[in-house]
Design an enzyme around this catalytic site. Structure first.
Site, PDB file in Angstrom:
ATOM      1  NE  ARG A 118      -3.293   2.241   3.154  1.00 54.12           N
ATOM      2  CZ  ARG A 118      -4.079   2.334   4.234  1.00 54.12           C
ATOM      3  NH1 ARG A 118      -4.058   1.364   5.138  1.00 54.12           N
ATOM      4  NH2 ARG A 118      -4.868   3.361   4.417  1.00 54.12           N
TER       5      ARG A 118
ATOM      6  CG  ASN B 150     -11.369  -0.936   1.145  1.00 53.94           C
ATOM      7  OD1 ASN B 150     -12.465  -0.758   0.639  1.00 53.94           O
ATOM      8  ND2 ASN B 150     -10.990  -0.360   2.274  1.00 53.94           N
TER       9      ASN B 150
ATOM     10  CG  HIS C   5     -14.675   4.365  -0.082  1.00 50.14           C
ATOM     11  ND1 HIS C   5     -13.362   3.976   0.142  1.00 50.14           N
ATOM     12  CD2 HIS C   5     -15.376   3.886   0.980  1.00 50.14           C
ATOM     13  CE1 HIS C   5     -13.291   3.274   1.265  1.00 50.14           C
ATOM     14  NE2 HIS C   5     -14.498   3.206   1.793  1.00 50.14           N
TER      15      HIS C   5
ATOM     16  NE  ARG D 209      -4.825   6.047   7.658  1.00 43.39           N
ATOM     17  CZ  ARG D 209      -5.148   6.420   8.889  1.00 43.39           C
ATOM     18  NH1 ARG D 209      -4.650   7.530   9.401  1.00 43.39           N
ATOM     19  NH2 ARG D 209      -5.943   5.696   9.628  1.00 43.39           N
TER      20      ARG D 209
ATOM     21  CE1 TYR E  75     -11.444   6.616   1.937  1.00 45.93           C
ATOM     22  CE2 TYR E  75     -13.557   6.272   2.990  1.00 45.93           C
ATOM     23  CZ  TYR E  75     -12.198   6.077   2.952  1.00 45.93           C
ATOM     24  OH  TYR E  75     -11.580   5.338   3.924  1.00 45.93           O
TER      25      TYR E  75
ATOM     26  CB  CYS F  11     -18.093   0.310   2.924  1.00 47.60           C
ATOM     27  SG  CYS F  11     -17.200   1.813   3.388  1.00 47.60           S
ATOM     28  CG  ASP F  12     -16.103   0.898   8.527  1.00 51.59           C
ATOM     29  OD1 ASP F  12     -15.671   1.224   7.405  1.00 51.59           O
ATOM     30  OD2 ASP F  12     -15.390   0.934   9.544  1.00 51.59           O
TER      31      ASP F  12
HETATM   32  C1  G6P Z   1     -12.844   3.279   6.703  1.00 50.48           C
HETATM   33  C2  G6P Z   1     -13.176   2.802   5.317  1.00 50.48           C
HETATM   34  C3  G6P Z   1     -12.383   1.569   4.994  1.00 50.48           C
HETATM   35  C4  G6P Z   1     -10.911   1.861   5.152  1.00 50.48           C
HETATM   36  C5  G6P Z   1     -10.598   2.447   6.509  1.00 50.48           C
HETATM   37  C6  G6P Z   1      -9.194   3.092   6.482  1.00 50.48           C
HETATM   38  O1  G6P Z   1     -13.259   2.363   7.648  1.00 50.48           O
HETATM   39  O2  G6P Z   1     -14.534   2.519   5.151  1.00 50.48           O
HETATM   40  O3  G6P Z   1     -12.679   1.199   3.676  1.00 50.48           O
HETATM   41  O4  G6P Z   1     -10.162   0.679   4.973  1.00 50.48           O
HETATM   42  O5  G6P Z   1     -11.463   3.492   6.826  1.00 50.48           O
HETATM   43  O6  G6P Z   1      -8.385   2.460   7.328  1.00 50.48           O
HETATM   44  P1  G6P Z   1      -6.836   2.797   7.546  1.00 50.48           P
HETATM   45  O7  G6P Z   1      -6.766   3.149   8.989  1.00 50.48           O
HETATM   46  O8  G6P Z   1      -6.155   1.507   7.183  1.00 50.48           O
HETATM   47  O9  G6P Z   1      -6.438   3.939   6.658  1.00 50.48           O
HETATM   48 MN    MN Z   2     -14.800   1.427   3.135  1.00 52.44          MN
END
Ligand code: G6P
Ligand code: MN
Length: 441
Positions: free
Chosen positions: A92, A146, A198, A284, A264, A168-169
């Site tokens: 990533r 994702n 998103h 990130r 997003y 998705c949360d």
């Molecule tokens: C939210 C989004 C997820 C994403 C996460 C980011 O929950 O819905 O799709 O993966 O945020 O997580 P991170 O802390 O890994 O950037």
């Molecule tokens: Mn998501």
């Protein structure tokens, strides 16, 4: 008879929150057996051993095990919670850096970071679902993996009849923040939302009396009364990324006050403002590796070495509760309302019926029945059509290995300014992902 749950990608840093909710709510789910399955032996050993100790010491009756053997894991499974990450956060961060060095968004679900992640994840998820069809065809798969937008497009195309719900949360998290702003219980507020994962908007926010609160929110934002929705007692409060994101979301609403945006959209509507903050030397992905990843695996090691989990606590948040709420709705046929990603099939009347969209749905034992949206306005429709074409071509490229299709997909991503940059980033991402992408020709 009890239910067997399998965490696919059980060694993930996203597992602990889900594991805690599963422990707390095992009885209402008839959960008797839990398997953490992962291809990463070290991580699944750590989280698996930890979970066994943690559950046992808290008196849980659930039988916990962990394995890298997919056949063993999937045999007799009733629910699979899937969240995998081929290449881990390491890959990533590599993608993010390639994009940012070239001056474009590298976020792992939006922009070309999302493209690259999709190229890694689609073949892996297809393999897993093939296995589910073979070993436990009756099981429900709830997918958090994702980039959900593109992945859901691939899953429903390749497996139109599979028992999969792509979720998705983010919508529920934002809805929670909105409900809190109005001092309401989330369950008393009814949200109308449409879009792609998103990439969506809220059109109405009804309170328990049927009054639409969106105009109130609009007035409060436009008058400068509020500039964020994140409150000091929320989970994300200590993470600068989320503090900034919740501010940017309100700022987007101020500039496009028709509907309330999913956060997003910041990457598509204000990429220039995002790029000012993004650091190509510390992304990130780096932040997550040095923070959450380190914290979680260190804690597993500490507990295992100490031989007891008694001073350890897992935190149950929105992410864990949301997926468990959906499993609960399926098991008990509650027909409650959740936002999911499913084929449109007319829910948005002026949008491609075969495209996967993100909308509210009623969920029960037969799965999700989406709620009618009707017609959407030209601005959102235009943005969604280009984004959907990008998503579809990305799926095509991942399945066929066509370089030309990959290039066309990249050009349709709104964060890509021109051919020179699009091709350069594509080629650099391909070079860096040789071990993961299908070879392109
Ligand atoms: C939210 C989004 C997820 C994403 C996460 C980011 O929950 O819905 O799709 O993966 O945020 O997580 P991170 O802390 O890994 O950037
Ligand atoms: Mn998501």
């Amino acid at each position: 008879m009890g239910n067997k749950f399998v965490m696919v990608g059980g060694g993930s840093t996203q597992s602990p929150g889900i594991l805690e909710v599963l422990r707390q709510r095992a009885e209402e789910l008839s959960l008797t057996e839990l398997v953490l399955y992962d291809v990463d032996q070290e991580r699944v050993d750590l989280l698996g051993e930890y979970t066994k100790m943690y559950y046992a010491e808290l008196g849980s009756k659930v039988k916990v095990s962990f394995t890298t053997n997919i056949d063993e894991a999937f045999t007799d499974a009733d629910f699979l919670f899937m969240q995998i990450r081929p290449g881990l956060n390491k890959q990533r961060a590599i993608d993010e850096k390639i994009c940012l060095r070239n001056g474009v968004i590298g976020q792992e679900t939006c922009g070309l970071g999302g493209f690259s992640f999709a190229m890694r994840v689609i073949p892996a998820v297809i393999e897993i679902i093939e296995k589910v069809k073979e070993i436990c065809p009756k099981a429900w798969i709830l997918n958090y993996t994702n980039p959900e937008a593109i992945l859901s497009e691939a899953i429903y195309r390749v497996f139109p009849d599979a028992k999969v719900l792509c979720i998705c949360d983010m919508p529920i998290s934002i809805e929670g923040a909105i409900a809190k702003y109005f001092n309401k219980n989330l369950r008393d507020v009814t949200f109308k939302y449409f879009g792609l994962n998103h990439f969506g908007w809220w059109t109405n926010i009804y309170d328990e009396n049927g009054q639409d609160l969106l105009p109130v929110l609009r007035k409060d934002v436009l008058s400068g009364k509020i500039d964020t929705l994140l409150q000091s007692n929320e989970e994300t409060k200590e993470d600068q990324y989320w503090i900034d994101t919740y501010r940017q979301m309100v700022s987007l609403f101020k500039r496009f006050p028709e509907y309330f945006p999913n956060c997003y959209l910041q990457y598509y509507l204000t990429p220039d403002e995002m790029l000012v903050h993004d650091d190509p030397t510390f992304t990130r992905g780096d932040y997550v590796m040095q923070g959450r990843e380190k914290r979680i695996y260190d804690e597993c090691r500490r507990v295992i070495a100490a031989g007891t989990a008694k001073n350890s606590t897992l935190h149950a948040g929105v992410h864990g509760n949301y997926i468990v709420d959906i499993a609960h709705a399926i098991i008990h046929n509650t027909r409650e309302r959740f936002t999911v990603n499913k084929k449109n099939h007319g829910a948005i009347s002026n949008f491609d019926p075969e495209a996967v969209i993100e909308v509210p749905a009623y969920i029960g034992s037969m799965g999700a029945e989406t709620i009618n949206v009707g017609e959407i306005p030209t601005f959102q429709k235009g943005l969604m059509e280009m984004q959907k074409a990008y998503e579809k071509l990305t799926v095509d490229a991942a399945l066929t290995g066509s370089y030309q299709t990959a290039l066309e997909a990249v050009m349709l991503n709104k964060t890509v300014p021109n051919y020179t940059i699009g091709k350069k980033v594509l080629d650099e991402l391909y070079e860096a992902n040789q071990n993961y992408w299908k070879p392109l020709a």
